[in-house]
Design an enzyme around this catalytic site. Structure first.
Site, mmCIF file in Angstrom:
data_model
loop_
_atom_site.group_PDB
_atom_site.id
_atom_site.type_symbol
_atom_site.label_atom_id
_atom_site.label_comp_id
_atom_site.label_asym_id
_atom_site.label_seq_id
_atom_site.Cartn_x
_atom_site.Cartn_y
_atom_site.Cartn_z
ATOM 1 N N ARG A 1 -21.497 11.686 11.527
ATOM 2 C CA ARG A 1 -22.012 11.267 10.220
ATOM 3 C C ARG A 1 -23.140 10.259 10.308
ATOM 4 N NH1 ARG A 1 -16.055 10.930 7.475
ATOM 5 N NH2 ARG A 1 -15.823 13.201 7.386
ATOM 6 N N HIS B 1 -21.353 8.429 4.407
ATOM 7 C CA HIS B 1 -21.133 9.876 4.475
ATOM 8 C C HIS B 1 -22.397 10.589 4.012
ATOM 9 C CE1 HIS B 1 -19.385 13.822 3.964
ATOM 10 N NE2 HIS B 1 -18.249 13.394 4.468
ATOM 11 N N ARG C 1 -16.668 6.660 12.907
ATOM 12 C CA ARG C 1 -15.463 7.491 12.869
ATOM 13 C C ARG C 1 -15.844 8.965 12.749
ATOM 14 N NH1 ARG C 1 -12.676 10.116 8.702
ATOM 15 N NH2 ARG C 1 -13.582 9.157 6.847
ATOM 16 N N LEU D 1 -7.580 10.369 8.625
ATOM 17 C CA LEU D 1 -6.294 10.863 8.118
ATOM 18 C C LEU D 1 -5.288 10.887 9.259
ATOM 19 C CD1 LEU D 1 -7.298 13.703 5.618
ATOM 20 C CD2 LEU D 1 -6.537 11.385 5.128
ATOM 21 N N GLY E 1 0.834 -1.199 0.000
ATOM 22 C CA GLY E 1 0.000 0.000 0.000
ATOM 23 C C GLY E 1 0.866 1.245 0.000
ATOM 24 N N HIS F 1 -18.677 5.281 2.844
ATOM 25 C CA HIS F 1 -17.511 6.152 2.834
ATOM 26 C C HIS F 1 -16.288 5.549 3.507
ATOM 27 C CE1 HIS F 1 -15.295 9.868 2.741
ATOM 28 N NE2 HIS F 1 -15.228 9.952 4.051
ATOM 29 N N GLY G 1 0.870 3.657 4.208
ATOM 30 C CA GLY G 1 2.026 2.923 3.714
ATOM 31 C C GLY G 1 3.254 3.815 3.596
ATOM 32 N N GLY H 1 -0.547 4.428 0.056
ATOM 33 C CA GLY H 1 -1.342 5.578 0.493
ATOM 34 C C GLY H 1 -0.627 6.256 1.663
#
Ligand SMILES: Cc1cc2nc3c(=O)[nH]c(=O)nc-3n(C[C@H](O)[C@H](O)[C@H](O)COP(=O)(O)OP(=O)(O)OC[C@H]3O[C@@H](n4cnc5c(N)ncnc54)[C@H](O)[C@@H]3O)c2cc1C
Ligand code: SF4
Ligand code: FES
Lengths: 560, 216
Positions: free
Chosen positions: A271, A227, A371, A377, A10, A336, A15, A12
């Site tokens: 959410r 979301h 979450r 993030l 990964g 999401h 990773g 992203g």
């Protein structure tokens, strides 16, 4: 055979953060099915939470996260997330992230849902993008070996520990074996099980499914976040930042309907609450054209929109033909985020020796049943860093296992079983058709509102799809850029993860966070204040429970 | 509505040179070129093209659409043709065609190393950045590394266009030790920068606004 100390699957945010952290002391490689900068982390718009504001504190952030999680986030993990947050943001600062700034030059922060303070560090509405590119710069600087467009297809486990990986190289169309001491799974979420999702095409949960098949424990897979604000039709995300900057949600009568559901937090309730409220409005006949609601930014004015929300403006103009300063944007909720994932301890270790996991692919669990915006993030960089650190330590204290043998033979046998001639059970059947039907089942029956009856139906339908899938093969083997093959593999992963999600949702007879059972509408702490643990058995997933870490905040009623 | 999609096909294992293959497909007003490519793929699973985000932020889907390089997921079919129209797709030029619409991007990512592609942190910098300076970096920092500028423009100074965009992003960062000096090192003149700015504005799908910095 290729050899490295640590292989990170990964490219992203998780990773790359792990790679940059581990690289000074170890030989690190990143295997990624897309070029790292194409990872879905780059699509994140809103921001990274960290308690750095003058009136904000780590305790506040911990409490908001625990409450947001509906009390099954592990409080020890949440304490790490929130207390390491400011430090990691400063690290990223040193690496050169081009954050937006306050008047006195500090990192600018905005409000996102479920937070008591403006806590999300942002860069206009490109937060994920700019950090992903900065970490990519850092991995070039560190000389980290990147294998772009290489697919993980199997984990090679010998005597309960990782000995290497079987990977498929898209460009050559061939498989390779990589030997290593430690693997970090940073493969992201599995949003593509749903028809309506904000996730990109690569988010098919490969790492979760591959680890599960190899014996890793998954957790909390019934908790899937929807979301509230995605473009009606395409489900491209309109960031929560749009509401953080002051956007309103309105029904067909133009009313700010959140007043009836979360009078205090209004549009910035978490959410799960907002998504359910939108569906409720639509169900009770107050949707626009009966099927969506409006996100109204017109009162923010053109200047603020183009300064703070340029991407939102561009997306609305292009994909919905709406000028957000002049007209409201049609939106609907869509899948999401995956709260569930590969179960890890605080050092990102799984139950398999040498196998670590972090980011959206993992469940440590900082998000519990729901979450908060900006926390994922943050999780990618905080736990990516911890995973990198732990991997470097493990690689330093262990030797390389002997070349994989039995596990490789078994993996090659599974690999070859993908090829040959299909004998479809249904005329015209293909992985495309199966994927479409799977997506529909999951969206209609394992969505925001769930019932035991529909979940059972979903389980039946998925079992039928699995049977049909097992009759299909890929006709060509060693072809370059064989996306027919990757589709075949990915549909296999999606089937596993859909089955697990539906079964876990059926099993949890209560409502908590994003998991809402119409037939069990209340939270039931007596029976369900626990994690769902899932292991692969002979005939499908086997379920168990794990305890929740509660350090300071005993469960309370969750009002907003 | 219908369209005829013509796609450049090439399989290094079977073909000696690329050829065009046509698909007749249905399409709707809100659909992108990427959406119709998916339909072609569902008919012909051997067709290869890159994609990831489908929202113009990852840079995967750059290709020649009709006459010019664009992102497939950013381009609405209805902006190019009407009912019964023809849509032509070819791989990004300037790179080796590996398979169908997939080109070899290793040289593109390698070319970024023509500059020092990271912030060379000024020792002792306190991390604070004036918001005006931060806004200057915003344009070039939105580059998605799609490769379109390298495919369609000449190098400016000594470096490839995308590497130059990265260099400009870093040159305006007050935390960077080289700062504006980066542009001179890259062999760029003030005039060269202005020309680059104009040319990039015509071709870049993110319409990146290159700040006008003084080349020292
Ligand atoms: C549109 C959108 C907006 C978001 N906005 C926010 C936000 O504002 N704030 C917030 O906190 N969170 C946000 N999130 C959530 C957050 O962006 C993600 O959870 C997070 O970026 C996941 O990062 P990751 O590194 O774990 O995974 P990803 O970024 O998804 O990366 C996964 C990586 O794994 C690789 N991979 C996958 N399978 C394989 C395989 N078989 N072989 C090899 N490689 C493989 C992929 O190539 C990729 O590099 C958003 C999510 C979406 C979809
Ligand atoms: S500058 Fe524009 S065209 Fe060039 S790589 Fe970046 S986004 Fe693509
Ligand atoms: S698919 Fe990401 S830019 Fe087109």
């Amino acid at each position: 055979m290729i050899t490295h100390d640590i292989v990170i699957v990964g490219g992203g945010l998780t990773g790359l953060m792990a790679a940059v952290e581990a690289s000074p002391g170890a030989d690190v490689a990143v295997v990624s099915k897309v070029y790292p900068t194409r990872s879905h982390s780059g699509a994140a718009q809103g921001g990274f939470n960290a308690a750095m504001g003058d009136d904000d504190t780590v305790e506040n952030h911990v409490f908001d996260t625990v409450k947001g999680s509906d009390y099954i986030g592990d409080q020890d993990a949440i304490e790490i997330l929130c207390s390491e947050g400011p430090e990691v943001i400063r690290d990223l600062e040193t690496m050169g992230v081009p954050w937006s700034r306050t008047g006195d030059g500090r990192v600018a922060q905005r409000s996102l849902g479920g937070a008591g303070y403006p806590r999300a560090c942002y860069a206009a509405d490109f937060a994920g993008h700019v950090v992903l590119h900065t970490l990519y710069e850092q991995s070039v600087k560190a000389g980290i070996r990147i294998y772009p467009e290489w697919y993980l297809v199997d984990l090679l486990i010998e005597n309960g520990s990782v000995a290497g990986l079987l990977v498929y190289q898209l460009a050559s169309g061939r498989t390779e074996v990589i030997r290593c001491k430690v693997v970090i799974m940073a493969t992201g979420g599995y949003g593509r099980v749903y028809q309506k999702t904000t996730n990109g095409h690569a988010n098919t949960g490969d790492g979760m499914a591959i680890a599960y098949r190899a014996g890793a424990v998954l957790a909390d897979m019934e908790f899937v976040q929807f979301h509230p604000t995605t473009l009606y039709g395409t489900n491209i995300l309109i960031s929560e930042a749009a509401r953080g900057e002051g956007g309103y949600l309105r029904n067909v009568h133009g009313e700010r309907f959140m007043a009836g559901y979360a009078p205090q937090k209004m549009e910035l309730a978490p959410r799960d609450v907002v998504s359910r409220s939108i569906f409720q409005e639509i169900k009770e006949g107050r949707g626009v054209e009966g099927s969506y609601v409006h996100l109204d930014l017109t009162h923010l004015g053109a200047e603020k929109i183009s300064e703070r929300l340029p991407q939102v403006q561009d997306l609305a103009r292009r994909y919905a033909a709406v000028e957000p300063s002049a007209a409201p944007i049609p939106i609907e909720p869509a899948q999401h985020y995956s709260m569930g994932g590969i179960r890890t301890n605080l050092n990102c270790e799984t139950n398999i020796g040498g196998l670590l996991a972090a980011g959206e692919a993992a469940n440590v669990s900082v998000h519990g049943a729901n979450r908060l915006g900006g926390n994922s993030l943050l999780e990618t960089v905080v736990f990516g860093r911890r995973a990198g650190r732990r991997a470097a330590y493990l690689a330093g204290s262990a030797g390389l296992a002997p070349p994989p043998k039995d596990s490789l033979d078994a993996a090659m046998e599974r690999w070859l079983a993908n090829f040959g001639q299909s004998r479809p059970e249904v005329e015209g059947d293909s992985v495309f058709v199966i994927r479409r039907e799977l997506n529909r089942t999951m969206t209609e029956k394992v969505g925001v509102f769930r019932t035991g009856e529909e979940l059972k139906e979903a389980r039946e339908e998925l079992a039928g799809l699995r049977r049909r899938y097992s009759a299909l093969r890929v006709p060509v083997k060693e072809a370059p850029f064989n996306y027919q093959l990757t589709e075949h593999l990915e549909v296999g992963y999606l089937l596993d993860l859909s089955e697990i999600t539906a079964a876990a949702a059926l099993r949890r007879t209560e409502s908590r966070g994003a998991h809402f059972r119409l037939d069990f509408p209340g939270r039931d702490d007596r029976n369900w204040l626990n994690h769902t643990l899932i292991k692969k058995g002979e005939k499908g997933p086997v379920f168990g429970t794990g305890s929740v870490s509660i350090t300071r905040y005993p469960p309370q009623e969750r009002g907003y | 509505m219908h369209l005829t999609l013509s796609v450049s096909r090439f399989d290094p294992k079977a073909d000696t040179c690329p050829y065009l293959k046509e698909y007749v497909l249905s399409w709707e007003q809100h659909e992108t070129v990427l959406d119709v490519l998916f339909k072609a793929w569902h008919e012909d699973p051997g067709l290869s093209f890159r994609r990831s985000c489908r929202s113009s932020i990852c840079g995967s889907c750059a290709m020649i659409i009709q006459d010019r390089p664009r992102l497939a997921c950013q381009t609405l079919v209805g902006d190019l043709i009407g009912d019964g129209g023809r849509l032509s797709l070819k791989p990004l030029p300037g790179f080796r065609q590996l398979k169908d619409l997939v080109v070899d991007l290793d040289p593109f990512f390698e070319a970024l190393k023509q500059v020092i592609p990271w912030v060379l942190a000024l020792p002792g910098h306190d991390g604070r950045v004036d918001p005006k300076a931060a806004r200057l970096a915003e344009g070039p920092a939105t580059c998605i590394l799609c490769g379109i500028c390298d495919a369609g423009m000449q190098p400016a100074g000594r470096v490839s266009p995308a590497a130059l965009v990265k260099n400009i992003r870093l040159a305006v960062d007050p935390r960077d030790a080289l700062g504006p000096g980066r542009l001179k090192i890259a062999g760029l003149t003030g005039e060269g920068l202005m020309t680059f700015r104009e040319l990039l504005a015509q071709i870049c799908p993110k319409r990146i606004d290159i700040p006008t910095v003084a080349v020292e």
